[in-house]
Design an enzyme around this catalytic site. Structure first.
Site, PDB file in Angstrom:
ATOM      1  N   SER A 224       0.851  -1.188   0.000  1.00  0.00           N
ATOM      2  CA  SER A 224       0.000   0.000   0.000  1.00  0.00           C
ATOM      3  C   SER A 224       0.882   1.231   0.000  1.00  0.00           C
ATOM      4  O   SER A 224       2.059   1.172   0.367  1.00  0.00           O
ATOM      5  CB  SER A 224      -0.888   0.005   1.245  1.00  0.00           C
TER       6      SER A 224
ATOM      7  N   TYR B 292      -1.796  -0.335  10.772  1.00  0.00           N
ATOM      8  CA  TYR B 292      -1.979  -0.710   9.365  1.00  0.00           C
ATOM      9  C   TYR B 292      -0.721  -0.399   8.565  1.00  0.00           C
ATOM     10  O   TYR B 292      -0.226  -1.231   7.797  1.00  0.00           O
ATOM     11  CB  TYR B 292      -3.183   0.023   8.773  1.00  0.00           C
TER      12      TYR B 292
END
Length: 247
Positions: A141, A154
């Site tokens: 990501s 995250y």
């Protein structure tokens, strides 16, 4: 390079990037094995692939269980004799401020986003080493590069995926012709935001819905570019942001 006839395994194949990637690889001629926890969507995916003349194998797969990953990959090898591509896509993003101590959500992110990537890679690597070829694509990501409030855990999992991808490349690419690619998307219009339970992030969720986000197919096309590149070329990282995303 063509991927026609190649065997691809995709985790998290029931929706979003995984679903779109399964269709894209199938249209390019690959045999696709897609696993996820939601088997109803997998059956729909299988029907779509077969409708366009492709071959598909689908089944329930919980990447947090190493035995599930091993069993799924063994079924693929038993059916088609090889595994050429792994797309490590399964992931979730229950963002929250650390002070809110959503420990269960942290554990789940570590289990799926990191350990799931390790387990799926561990399931395919012995087969790829034996055949001295393969391609592992790990979905990281932009959060693996840019840390933001409420994303500390995250982001940590995605930083780890990016680091793992580079370590795997150094270990396997030169010695066994196993290529490794980390895909780092920005905001994509998928179900990922649905995993956010922290009420204080409601405005953030709404703002991303208003953004002209990437489509899952955009990331599928990036993956297709990487796995379809010639054997002498290892596409190590692809970062893709929406044009309107600043960070």
């Amino acid at each position: 390079m063509t991927i026609e006839g190649k065997v691809a395994v995709i985790t998290g194949g029931s929706s979003g990037i995984g679903y779109a990637t399964a269709l894209a690889l199938s249209k390019a001629g690959a045999k696709v094995a897609a696993g996820a926890r939601r088997t109803d969507r997998l059956e729909q995916l299988k029907a779509e692939i077969e409708k366009i003349g492709g071959e598909a194998l689908v089944g329930r797969l919980d990447v947090t269980k190493k035995a599930d990953c091993d069993s799924f990959v063994n079924d693929v090898v038993k059916k088609w004799g090889a595994v050429d591509i792994l797309v490590n896509n399964a992931g979730l993003m229950p963002l929250s401020f650390f002070k809110n101590l959503k420990v269960d959500e942290w554990d789940r992110m570590v289990d799926v986003n990191l350990k799931g990537v390790l387990y799926a890679a561990a399931a395919v690597v012995p087969h790829m080493i034996a055949q001295k070829s393969g391609h592992i694509v790990n979905i990281s990501s932009i959060a693996g590069r840019v840390v933001f409030p409420a994303g500390s855990v995250y982001c940590a999992t995605k930083h780890a995926v990016t680091a793992f991808s580079e370590g795997l490349r150094q270990e396997l690419s030169q010695r066994y012709s196993i290529r490794v690619t980390a895909i780092e998307p920005g905001v994509v219009d998928t179900e990922l935001n649905n995993t956010i339970t922290d009420a204080s992030l409601q405005k953030f969720v709404e703002s991303t819905k208003q953004m002209a986000a990437l489509h899952a197919e955009d990331i599928a096309n990036a993956i297709l570019f990487a796995v379809g590149s010639p054997p002498h070329m290892n596409v190590n990282e692809i970062m893709v942001r929406p044009t309107v995303q600043e960070r």
